[in-house]
Design a protein around this motif. Structure first.
Motif, PDB file in Angstrom:
ATOM      1  N   ARG A   1      31.097  23.268  50.927  1.00  0.00           N
ATOM      2  CA  ARG A   1      32.066  22.403  51.326  1.00  0.00           C
ATOM      3  C   ARG A   1      33.280  23.411  51.672  1.00  0.00           C
ATOM      4  O   ARG A   1      34.175  23.100  52.495  1.00  0.00           O
ATOM      5  N   GLN A   2      33.616  24.433  50.711  1.00  0.00           N
ATOM      6  CA  GLN A   2      34.794  25.187  50.886  1.00  0.00           C
ATOM      7  C   GLN A   2      34.685  26.319  52.231  1.00  0.00           C
ATOM      8  O   GLN A   2      35.332  26.364  53.058  1.00  0.00           O
ATOM      9  N   ALA A   3      33.315  26.397  52.419  1.00  0.00           N
ATOM     10  CA  ALA A   3      32.966  27.297  53.748  1.00  0.00           C
ATOM     11  C   ALA A   3      33.501  26.350  54.980  1.00  0.00           C
ATOM     12  O   ALA A   3      33.886  26.889  55.970  1.00  0.00           O
ATOM     13  N   MET A   4      33.024  25.142  54.995  1.00  0.00           N
ATOM     14  CA  MET A   4      33.216  24.175  56.087  1.00  0.00           C
ATOM     15  C   MET A   4      34.884  23.831  55.936  1.00  0.00           C
ATOM     16  O   MET A   4      35.378  23.656  57.155  1.00  0.00           O
ATOM     17  N   LEU A   5      35.578  24.073  55.127  1.00  0.00           N
ATOM     18  CA  LEU A   5      36.921  23.930  55.126  1.00  0.00           C
ATOM     19  C   LEU A   5      37.427  25.030  55.910  1.00  0.00           C
ATOM     20  O   LEU A   5      38.476  25.029  56.413  1.00  0.00           O
ATOM     21  N   VAL A   6      36.908  26.253  55.624  1.00  0.00           N
ATOM     22  CA  VAL A   6      37.303  27.463  56.609  1.00  0.00           C
ATOM     23  C   VAL A   6      37.222  27.151  58.032  1.00  0.00           C
ATOM     24  O   VAL A   6      37.894  27.205  59.083  1.00  0.00           O
TER      25      VAL A   6
END
Length: 296
Positions: free
Chosen positions: A160-165
């Motif tokens: 999820r954090q990667a997709m926030l990027v």
């Protein structure tokens, strides 16, 4: 696409080179890398799909398979001093061959980028790679991003954090159509709130109508999101005053006499024209002038 299966070596290689060629206006800084990837593409295509598929969809699917393979190979070159050049070149066909089929691989690159697997790259190299990922993600057709939004809602916190990027990339590139698609595709509060925040920062008036519709739909089911959207709409309107000036007062139903509608008067000339055209005036003034005795 059919030329990739040409029996003439040079023609097939030129078709593969076209997939890895720079965009118009982009500097051709990696001719050797592009040529190497094109050569590998043609070889793998001949090995895995020696006969040309009958339909265009089948040909695009075969080509997307080879593009994915070469992207994965470039991803696993962390020790290469020119990893940024390999990856930025390997990303070029993503927008030219079945973008939706290649979105998962773009998400995998975002995942690697977030985990900082390429720390050996210099800061300019990391910035170049970041720009290539942002450009690719924002240029994908909105309906090709379903894999991205599915990962965005993943229970895996790192994913999820990667997709926030990636969401930040979409915001930075002002990818409003892609953000609006995500707003419709995602149904959970957290995802929609994050997308609305991005739309607030972009402040594009094109988002106002979809936001207004979602605000009405969520007024009962998710009132906190509805209030959030209302606040963001106010900010977008504040940043686009010209958009409000183009909105005139109109009745709810069609009116037979357009000249009698209320219109904004921006200056003295407009007010004079308004009086001449018979716009509404205060009742007290109109009645006083009508009822005044002659000669008074």
């Amino acid at each position: 696409m059919a030329a990739l299966w040409s029996s003439h070596f040079s023609e097939a290689l030129d078709a593969a080179r076209a997939l890895y060629a720079p965009e118009p206006g982009e500097a051709a800084t990696t001719p050797e890398i592009a040529d190497s990837l094109a050569t590998d593409f043609r070889r793998l295509l001949r090995e895995r799909h020696p006969r040309r598929p009958d339909t265009r969809d089948a040909r695009e699917e075969a080509a997307a398979e080879i593009v994915t393979t070469l992207l994965q190979r470039c991803r696993h070159l962390p020790d290469s001093p020119h990893l940024d050049l390999w990856l930025t070149t390997a990303l070029r066909p993503v927008l030219r061959v079945r973008p939706g089929a290649l979105t998962p691989e773009v998400c995998a690159l975002l995942y690697d980028f977030h985990r900082e697997l390429w720390t050996r790259l210099t800061r300019p190299q990391q910035w170049a790679l970041r720009r290539a990922l942002a450009k690719t993600l924002s240029a994908l057709p909105p309906d090709a991003l379903t894999a991205f939004w599915d990962n965005f809602r993943s229970p895996d916190p790192i994913l999820r954090q990667a997709m926030l990027v990636g969401l930040d990339f979409l915001r930075a590139e002002h990818a409003v159509p892609q953000l609006l698609f995500g707003l419709e595709y995602c149904r959970d509060h957290a995802s929609r709130a994050a997308i609305v925040d991005c739309l607030e920062q972009v402040a594009d008036p094109l988002a106002l109508a979809p936001l207004a519709r979602l605000r009405r739909e969520s007024a009962h089911a998710d009132w906190t999101l509805s209030r959030h959207i209302a606040r963001v709409m106010g900010i977008i309107e504040l940043h686009n005053p010209a958009q409000n000036q183009r909105t005139l007062l109109r009745p709810a139903a069609p009116h037979r006499d357009p000249a009698s509608l209320l219109r904004p008067a921006s200056d003295a000339d407009a007010r004079e024209r308004a009086d001449a055209e018979g716009l509404l005036r205060p009742a007290s003034v109109a009645e006083a002038s009508r009822d005044r005795p002659p000669g008074s």
